[in-house]
Design an enzyme around this catalytic site. Structure first.
Site, PDB file in Angstrom:
ATOM      1  CB  CYS I  34      -0.811   0.160   1.335  1.00 21.40           C
ATOM      2  SG  CYS I  34      -1.664   1.511   1.285  1.00 21.40           S
ATOM      3  CG  ASP I  41      -3.053  -3.264  -0.216  1.00 21.29           C
ATOM      4  OD1 ASP I  41      -3.460  -3.465   0.881  1.00 21.29           O
ATOM      5  OD2 ASP I  41      -2.944  -2.396  -0.963  1.00 21.29           O
TER       6      ASP I  41
END
Ligand SMILES: [Ca+2]
Ligand SMILES: [Ca+2]
Ligand SMILES: [Ca+2]
Ligand SMILES: [Ca+2]
Ligand SMILES: [Ca+2]
Ligand SMILES: [Ca+2]
Ligand SMILES: [Ca+2]
Ligand SMILES: [Ca+2]
Ligand SMILES: [Ca+2]
Ligand SMILES: [Ca+2]
Ligand SMILES: [Ca+2]
Ligand SMILES: [Ca+2]
Ligand SMILES: [Ca+2]
Ligand SMILES: [Ca+2]
Ligand SMILES: [Ca+2]
Ligand SMILES: [Ca+2]
Lengths: 129, 129, 129, 129, 129, 129, 129, 129, 129, 129
Positions: I34, I41
């Protein structure tokens, strides 16, 4: 020659009689007739057993199941009778038969019966976490 | 003549009384009235029992279930009462009733009650691996 | 005072009448009586509609559904009648009712009926990939 | 008198002939015989239709399905024949029959056939988002 | 004599050539070899077609599928080749083959190919609500 | 050089031999030949074991499974044989093999066999509520 | 007058105190605030208990659950506190509370706590096969 | 400083404004109050949109959703209002909001509303077989 | 030599360029960082395309996906970028990429983007009933 | 300042140390590197424990899991190591870790390991019917 329905259950020698092991068989195509109405009944059979000297031969099992197609049979009685016939054929150390009948009158019925050799001790079940 | 709701539960002789075996019955269409609001309640009933001398006859069971349609009944009380009525009708070796009621006020309630003959010993359960 | 079953459907003004939008309602607790046998029938109703000037009020809908509890009704006729009553109550731009009845005699029946304002054009459906 | 299998399909007047609506019927208990081996075949039938002047009566449909129990029938032919018989009985505006046969030789077969009145136009389907 | 794998696909006359109808066949037991590594690959095949003059005979289809067991084959090429072979055998009005291969290297691959007779027009699909 | 099927099972030292812990392995791609018909059979294998001094190396396990591709094997015998081979390779404290074979003749068969070191005591299973 | 959140749990007399039976309650709509961030947390509560002299009244249980809506609460502490409050209200023979919290930071947390009357002995569970 | 509920929706520039593409967002933790009873309501929101110049920023969306926690809101009105607020914040080419509310009084309600730029043409959907 | 992450996408010649057909690829193991928090992520990628002259080679696709492991990437931007890279590598007739990201802050996000050769016409989809 | 991966596990005081209760944690986003190939591996971790004096703090657990992202690790070893680290951090009465790794080479592997304080006795599990 096409095969025929038959009550003769055949067996073959258990290839590993020195070991308790499980054979599970699911038969979704059992059908007989309701003795009250004469109409067809349907069930799925679940068989599990620990073989002793012999195992049930699958093709003869299929013909045996077929033999109920034109026979009237109550749920409780036919489940116990099929178990008895299978036990007579192969004398397993343990056998359980579960018959799940299709819904009738909005009600679902299942019958479960067991056989166990008097001298047989179920091995301790190991459950791994 | 059309059938009628009835509290009379009928039975038939257990065809295999010498063996402990299981009969399971699912009844998804139970409905009664809430004693507080008068509004309909709905539940699915799950019954399982080991018959002794008699088994519950399914058509009379359906009419018995129907007899609650216009009756006010609390969840806890009606589950225990139905169990007691079924036990009175067939005196099973063991019987369990699970009633799963539909959601009310965002809350789901299930009630489970059992009966057991004082002298009856549950057979050792064999679990095959 | 406890509520009562009622055929009176109430409505409230559509808060966004300038927009075609969808309201979907699932009612799992419909029950009526079979006109042939007098025995209870059960169904889950699925309603979807595009409101015009008014929306169906949910509490009155619940009492309306309740009003069928003691009424004989054939599957096809009752589905169309409920649709007509709902249309009469709120004159939606479009309404569809799907009634999924419980199994009877080993057969599952569903009936689906629709209403559409003659002048209403369903908006083009945008399907995003 | 107990009921009998029968090829006679009965109908009743469509209660809402002025409206195109859908009737869906699921029949999980179709069984016939394989013409090659003589052994039982099993299928679940899915019927959906838009009635015209008459609807298929469910009890006669059940007896009709039963009539295949002792008849040899190929998958493709029997699906088309059942559709033709149902069309002959009630001349629906539209009818579709899907027959999902049980696995044979590791292969699953489904057959789907349709009838449509030459003059009938399927109404535009409204899909609400 | 035991059966053998074979590329010979057999057919039988379509019993309802006057009607466009669908035959769907699921074959969960396709296996071939990866041409790069020589290791086994596995897939489930989904075939659907509208027969013209002939239908694919299921037993020969099974032997045909078996014939890939020892053959190297890339996912994209083998899917198209099987479609072409099936089309050559029965010249259907329309045929689609979807091959869902088992995961390899953490990646799942599916290939879908179609054939359509140049002159054939897919009938308008009737979607009942 | 591409890999080859092989009956050689390789192992690596158990990194935590001081602790009883579980290794579970699912192998969905087992295939062999039916000794009666010569046709392919398929199964998913579920293996779980408590390693002692060594663990089964996964790549060699894959080649071992591959080695059955051209071999005739009965369900009961091959399940017991694979268990014996795995036990011979790594002498686990406990090992269980469950083989779920694909449907044949409408019947589903599963075979389960276990090995246990004579001196090994399964640890008490802690079940957290 | 609209209802209000409340910590007052009400009870009613157990209608079958002579029998150990189970009451299960699922509450999918629990929400409180995270004491660290102040942001809302959500959970589904699963309660099961064997009542002694009283049962928990469902409407007051709903208002009790509602009372956490504006309160900061850690997962572990709030699960134990709710259990303690319920035990204080109805002194059950046995009670278990399982709180399944929604995912936070990619992690799913569940907390389970139990109470048991010191003198109460759980009845032997009968498992029917 | 801990975050606070807020009606301020923030956006960021669409990184690929030259392409119509889809953003789908599922929010399972919407809760507000019923204006009639004051009691909590719960819903799962499903949002899908084609961004134009800006995209909705997820953290501000979370705070926006939180802002309904203490507000009375009818199902139909709040769904349309949230859609309008989101449209006002980012003026998407297309946006659809589906709100699935939890069961109340045995009835499940879902509301779906859409916005579309007057000048925007939905791209033809390509469906691969 | 162990493989390395790489942005180099390799292709191979389409074995059936004369036919529009579909290749579907599911990749459950996408992970990046991220850009705001630096934390990992995760997403599942669903790719489907109609190849033109070349197909994407799966091993290089795997290394390409791996190359995002240490890279900061926003959901919307990375989905469009991966699509563009794949299009640049094989210039498909049509390609769609759907990226389903794991829940963050209680919110689930999916992004879907498409490419289409300007001159390519999607073949009419045949839907068999 | 953005957070960083870290092997430091933090704890907080158990709010109910006088009671044995269960904390279950599911972590679907574990990833490390295969020591043989250097390629990424993925797993879902399932942790359950009975805390003693301290509980594992979730945010530090997330950073701890993150710390494996660039580390080579074998399935069996890493599962045991994570368990040992967690036990060292909070010395639970009991702890079990189950790591379900993603499929590799067509084979699915799960590893389960446990720790138990030597003096701790698992409480008798009460199973309500
Ligand atoms: Ca059945
Ligand atoms: Ca024993
Ligand atoms: Ca129910
Ligand atoms: Ca129903
Ligand atoms: Ca139109
Ligand atoms: Ca079937
Ligand atoms: Ca497969
Ligand atoms: Ca056309
Ligand atoms: Ca299999
Ligand atoms: Ca022991
Ligand atoms: Ca939840
Ligand atoms: Ca005890
Ligand atoms: Ca919800
Ligand atoms: Ca357009
Ligand atoms: Ca994912
Ligand atoms: Ca995983």
């Amino acid at each position: 020659m096409p095969s025929q329905p038959s009550r003769e259950l055949e067996t073959f020698p258990n290839p590993f009689p020195e070991r308790d092991y499980t054979i599970r068989i699911k038969i979704p195509e059992f059908t007989c007739l309701c003795p009250k109405t004469g109409q067809p009944d349907f069930a799925t059979l679940h068989l599990e057993y620990v073989p002793d000297r012999t195992c049930v031969e699958l093709k003869s099992l299929k013909l045996y199941i077929w033999s109920y197609r034109d026979q009237g049979a109550f749920h409780e009685a036919v489940t116990n009778q099929i178990l008895d016939d299978l036990v007579a054929a192969c004398t397993p150390r343990f056998m359980r038969l579960r018959a799940e009948f299709n819904v009738r009158g909005g009600i679902y019925t299942t019958v479960v019966a067991e056989y166990r050799q008097p001298e047989w001790d179920a091995p301790e079940v190991v459950r791994l976490p």
